[in-house]
Design a protein around this motif. Structure first.
Motif, mmCIF file in Angstrom:
data_model
loop_
_atom_site.group_PDB
_atom_site.id
_atom_site.type_symbol
_atom_site.label_atom_id
_atom_site.label_comp_id
_atom_site.label_asym_id
_atom_site.label_seq_id
_atom_site.Cartn_x
_atom_site.Cartn_y
_atom_site.Cartn_z
ATOM 1 N N LEU A 1 56.125 41.985 59.482
ATOM 2 C CA LEU A 1 56.296 41.001 58.417
ATOM 3 C C LEU A 1 54.949 40.366 58.080
ATOM 4 O O LEU A 1 54.007 40.394 58.874
ATOM 5 N N ASN A 2 54.859 39.759 56.887
ATOM 6 C CA ASN A 2 53.547 39.343 56.397
ATOM 7 C C ASN A 2 53.101 37.968 56.880
ATOM 8 O O ASN A 2 51.981 37.558 56.607
ATOM 9 N N ASP A 3 53.941 37.245 57.591
ATOM 10 C CA ASP A 3 53.586 35.917 58.090
ATOM 11 C C ASP A 3 53.018 36.053 59.500
ATOM 12 O O ASP A 3 53.726 36.440 60.440
ATOM 13 N N ALA A 4 51.745 35.714 59.669
ATOM 14 C CA ALA A 4 51.105 35.815 60.980
ATOM 15 C C ALA A 4 51.695 34.847 61.999
ATOM 16 O O ALA A 4 51.452 34.982 63.201
ATOM 17 N N MET A 5 52.481 33.882 61.541
ATOM 18 C CA MET A 5 53.082 32.893 62.437
ATOM 19 C C MET A 5 54.492 33.268 62.867
ATOM 20 O O MET A 5 55.154 32.495 63.566
ATOM 21 N N GLU A 6 54.976 34.432 62.429
ATOM 22 C CA GLU A 6 56.312 34.880 62.827
ATOM 23 C C GLU A 6 56.437 34.917 64.348
ATOM 24 O O GLU A 6 55.546 35.407 65.051
ATOM 25 N N GLY A 7 57.554 34.418 64.836
ATOM 26 C CA GLY A 7 57.855 34.545 66.259
ATOM 27 C C GLY A 7 57.243 33.487 67.148
ATOM 28 O O GLY A 7 57.483 33.493 68.359
#
Length: 225
Positions: free
Chosen positions: A51-57
């Motif tokens: 996914l494109n959000d580096a803050m995922e997870g």
């Protein structure tokens, strides 16, 4: 005692924005993959790392969690749960310009409109949907570590408030891969306003079972006839 959370009014429709490619032929991988998936009633659910959000997870585990004897085991299971689950992303809106720009190849892709009820009823029993919540701070998972897989989905259903324009829902499956659904769930396919005429004609010919509409930009709005 704890109050329950109940959702009485899920949206009637969900939307999925997709890149389609600029060359109107089957050797084009993006074009071929999307056409085959739509015609066969298949959805791709990828890993959260894609996914494109580096803050995922990301999440926060405070003293209430870290002080428990099962914390190390729970942390490992949360990590494994996040990396193993498959995710497909949807939105409650199709006219949001940023969605077209970010997820539909700068307005050159497509937006697929799904009947949410039909989609839910025709997916496998081991799938689930979650409405994404948006916050200013990292999610604190609290002290209940009994169900690490549920915690993993909770973490993956929380994003920074700067993404709130997406009004996102997520489909979770046990592991990344394809999941089948009834094609009757697809209400229409909206072609991006920047899609070239030859690509639009190619899609209309190869997705003829569906109602396809072309969109246009009018002022700051995306519209269809």
């Amino acid at each position: 005692m704890t109050a329950t959370i109940e959702t009485y009014a899920p949206p009637a429709l969900l939307y999925r924005f997709r890149k389609i490619g600029v060359a109107p032929d089957f050797p084009n991988q993006s074009t071929r993959r999307e056409i085959e998936g739509l015609n066969e009633g298949r959805l791709w659910c990828g890993e959260y790392h894609d996914l494109n959000d580096a803050m995922e997870g990301l999440y926060r585990a405070g003293d209430a969690a870290r002080g428990q004897p099962q914390w190390e085991r729970a942390r490992t299971l949360i990590r494994d749960g996040k990396t193993s689950v498959g995710i497909a992303c949807f939105s409650e809106v199709w006219q949001q310009a940023l969605m077209w720009a970010h997820y539909a190849d700068s307005f050159k892709g497509i937006c697929i409109e799904y009947d949410f009820r039909v989609l839910r009823e025709t997916l496998a029993d081991n799938t689930s949907f979650s409405r994404v919540s948006y916050a200013d701070q990292l999610l604190d998972i609290g002290s209940d570590l009994e169900n690490p897989r549920r915690l993993a989905k909770w973490i993956l259903s929380t994003k920074h408030h700067s993404w709130s324009y997406e009004r996102e829902w997520r489909l979770f499956i046990p592991e990344r891969g394809l999941v089948r659904f009834d094609r009757a769930a697809i209400r229409r396919i909206i072609l991006g306003p920047r899609m070239s005429a030859n690509v639009a004609q190619f899609l209309e010919a190869n997705l003829s079972r569906y109602h396809i509409v072309r969109s246009r930009v009018r002022g700051y709005d995306v519209e269809v006839d």
